[in-house]
Design an enzyme around this catalytic site. Structure first.
Site, mmCIF file in Angstrom:
data_model
loop_
_atom_site.group_PDB
_atom_site.id
_atom_site.type_symbol
_atom_site.label_atom_id
_atom_site.label_comp_id
_atom_site.label_asym_id
_atom_site.label_seq_id
_atom_site.Cartn_x
_atom_site.Cartn_y
_atom_site.Cartn_z
ATOM 1 N N LYS A 186 3.210 -11.653 -4.248
ATOM 2 C CA LYS A 186 1.994 -11.733 -5.145
ATOM 3 C C LYS A 186 1.225 -13.041 -4.719
ATOM 4 O O LYS A 186 1.839 -13.998 -4.425
ATOM 5 C CB LYS A 186 1.981 -11.579 -6.661
ATOM 6 C CG LYS A 186 2.420 -12.768 -7.394
ATOM 7 C CD LYS A 186 1.954 -13.900 -7.721
ATOM 8 C CE LYS A 186 0.508 -13.596 -8.356
ATOM 9 N NZ LYS A 186 -0.447 -14.695 -8.577
ATOM 10 N N THR A 197 5.376 -18.791 -1.304
ATOM 11 C CA THR A 197 3.924 -18.262 -1.692
ATOM 12 C C THR A 197 3.937 -18.298 -3.125
ATOM 13 O O THR A 197 4.854 -18.818 -3.721
ATOM 14 C CB THR A 197 3.707 -16.691 -1.317
ATOM 15 O OG1 THR A 197 2.346 -16.328 -1.409
ATOM 16 C CG2 THR A 197 4.760 -15.889 -1.692
ATOM 17 N N ASN A 404 -13.224 -17.443 -9.294
ATOM 18 C CA ASN A 404 -12.558 -18.530 -10.093
ATOM 19 C C ASN A 404 -13.393 -19.263 -11.191
ATOM 20 O O ASN A 404 -12.924 -20.034 -11.966
ATOM 21 C CB ASN A 404 -12.007 -19.648 -8.700
ATOM 22 C CG ASN A 404 -11.101 -19.085 -8.183
ATOM 23 O OD1 ASN A 404 -10.016 -19.301 -8.678
ATOM 24 N ND2 ASN A 404 -11.156 -18.610 -7.012
#
Length: 409
Positions: A186, A197, A404
Site C-alpha cells: 500500500k 514503501t 492532503n
C-alpha cells in the site's frame, strides 16, 4: 484518480501461509482495516524499515521482535497490520499498545509475543483505538485462508488513501522445479521511501538461508521501492517484509540465486510502480532514466532532483512542454564538474536538449504531444561515465492538495 488499469493478480496458494481480515472500525466502519498473515514454523523472515528518526512504535517493536527471534532460534509466525492509525509520534504509550496487540494475538494463536510483528499505517500522532483493534484480532484469525481471494482481501485491508489494490505474483523456474513469490503493498502519499514503501509484504515458498534472504531483499528494495517518489516525504512507518516458507525448492546455487533475485526484483518493481501509479491525485506516470553518470549515486541524485521539482511536476500535470524546467532541475542536481555541453535530454522520442541548449530539431508541438500522454519517459544522458539509474514518479495536481488538506477530516 490513478494512472493505467492494472488489476489485482491471481495469487497462487503457498503451503503454510494463511491471511485473515476484519472490519475493526479503527477509523471507518464497514471496511477491512485489520489484517493477519500466518507463516509456518519453517519460515525465515527478513525486513527493512524506515530510517525516519521518528519511526513509529510498530516499526520499533517489529525490529525488536525480529532480533529476539534470531537470538532464540525462533521465527516470526504472524504479521499484524492495521490501517487508519499509524501509531507514530505516540511515545511510550504507542510502544505499549504495539506490544499489547502482539501479546493478544500471540495468546489467541498459541505463539510467543515476539513471534508477532506489528505494522500500522494512517494518521500520525494519535494513539491506537485499542478496544477496536484488539476486538478485531479474533475475527481476523477466524477468516484465515490461503486462497487468492484471501490475498486480495488482505491487500484491501491495508489501504489508506489508496484508490486501488496493489499486488504482484511471479513463478520462477529453478531447474526442474520452481518457486512462487506473492506480494502486496500500500502507498499513495507521503512517498519517498528511504528503505521500502509505506507497507509492503512478500511471501515465497522458497527454501533460502536467512542471511541470503536479507541481502537479496535489500538489493531488490534499492532498485524498486527506493527508486520511487510521489511527494518527497519519507514516512514514519515504512516497512517491507519478506518471508520464505522453506516448503518449496532450495535457493542455494548461484544460478538459482540469480533467478530468484530477478523474480524478487520483478515483484518489488511492480509493487513500487503501482504505488506511483496510485499517487495521491496522480494523472501521469513518469519514468526518469539517467545514463552516462560516473556513479549510480550521481544518477539517482539527478533523477530525484528532477522528480522532486514542483515546477517540473506541475508542468507534467498541465501537459505543458516547459522543457526549461527539466533543464534547470538537472543543472541544480548535486553533481560536481557538470559539463552542460555533454548533457542530452529526451522526452520520450523527442530530443529536448543537447550542446548546452535547446535541440535544433525540437518543436513545441512535438513536446506538447508527448506531455499529453499518461505515461512519459524523461531520459537524461550526463555524458560523464557508464553508470545510471531509473526513478519513477508522478505529477502534482490540484487533487493532491485537496486530498492532503482533507486527510484528517
Amino acid at each position: 484518480m490513478a494512472v493505467g488499469n492494472i488489476p489485482f493478480p491471481t495469487m497462487p496458494s503457498l503451503d503454510g501461509v494463511c491471511l485473515g481480515t476484519a472490519m475493526a472500525g479503527i477509523k471507518k466502519a464497514e471496511r477491512r482495516d485489520l489484517v493477519v498473515v500466518e507463516l509456518p514454523e519453517s519460515a525465515t523472515v527478513a525486513g527493512v524499515f524506515t530510517r525516519n528518526a521518528f519511526c513509529a512504535a510498530p516499526v520499533q517493536v517489529a525490529k525488536e521482535h525480529i532480533k529476539r527471534c534470531g537470538e532464540q532460534g525462533a521465527t516470526p509466525r504472524y504479521w499484524l497490520i492495521n490501517t487508519g492509525n499509524a501509531n507514530a509520534g505516540t511515545g511510550e504509550q504507542g510502544l505499549n499498545d504495539a506490544r499489547e496487540s502482539c501479546r493478544v494475538l500471540a495468546e489467541e494463536a498459541g505463539v510467543l509475543p515476539h513471534q508477532v510483528l506489528p505494522f500500522s499505517t494512517g494518521v500520525i500522532g494519535e494513539t491506537l483505538p485499542m478496544s477496536q483493534l484488539l476486538a478485531g484480532i479474533a475475527p481476523a484469525l477466524a477468516t484465515r485462508d490461503g486462497d487468492s481471494p484471501a490475498w486480495e482481501q488482505a491487500a484491501e485491508g491495508i489501504l489508506t488513501t489508496d484508490t486501488r489494490l496493489k499486488g504482484a505474483s511471479v513463478t520462477v523456474p529453478l531447474g526442474d522445479s520452481q518457486v512462487t513469490l506473492n506480494g502486496f503493498a500500500k502507498g499513495s502519499g507521503m512517498i519517498r521511501p528511504d528503505m521500502a514503501t509505506m507497507l509492503g509484504f512478500v511471501v515465497t515458498d522458497a527454501a533460502i538461508e536467512p542471511t541470503l534472504l536479507d541481502r537479496l531483499l535489500r538489493d531488490a528494495v534499492d532498485r524498486s521501492f527506493n527508486c520511487i517518489t510521489v511527494d518527497s516525504d519519507t514516512s514514519t512507518n515504512d516497512a517491507c517484509l519478506m518471508a520464505a516458507t522453506g516448503r518449496g525448492a532450495e535457493v542455494t546455487t548461484q544460478a538459482s540465486i540469480n533467478a530468484f533475485a530477478d523474480g524478487l526484483e520483478q515483484v518489488l518493481v511492480a509493487l513500487a510502480q503501482a504505488v506511483v501509479r496510485d499517487g495521491e491525485g496522480a494523472t501521469k506516470f513518469v519514468t526518469l532514466d539517467v545514463t552516462g553518470a560516473e556513479t549510480r549515486r550521481e544518477a539517482l541524485d539527478v533523477a530525484f532532483t528532477v522528480a522532486h521539482s514542483p515546477l517540473v511536476k506541475t508542468a507534467l500535470y498541465a501537459s505543458d512542454a516547459n522543457w526549461g524546467r527539466i533543464l534547470a532541475a538537472v543543472g541544480r542536481a548535486p553533481v560536481d564538474g557538470f559539463d552542460v555541453d555533454r548533457v542530452v535530454i529526451d522526452l520520450d522520442e523527442v530530443r529536448l536538449v543537447e550542446n548546452g541548449g535547446r535541440a535544433p530539431g525540437y518543436t513545441e508541438a512535438a513536446g506538447s504531444a508527448v506531455m499529453a500522454r499518461e505515461e512519459i519517459t524523461i531520459r537524461m544522458d550526463l555524458g560523464r561515465g557508464d553508470d545510471g539509474a531509473t526513478v519513477w514518479t508522478s505529477d502534482l495536481s490540484h487533487d493532491y492538495v485537496t486530498i492532503n488538506a482533507d486527510y484528517r477530516s
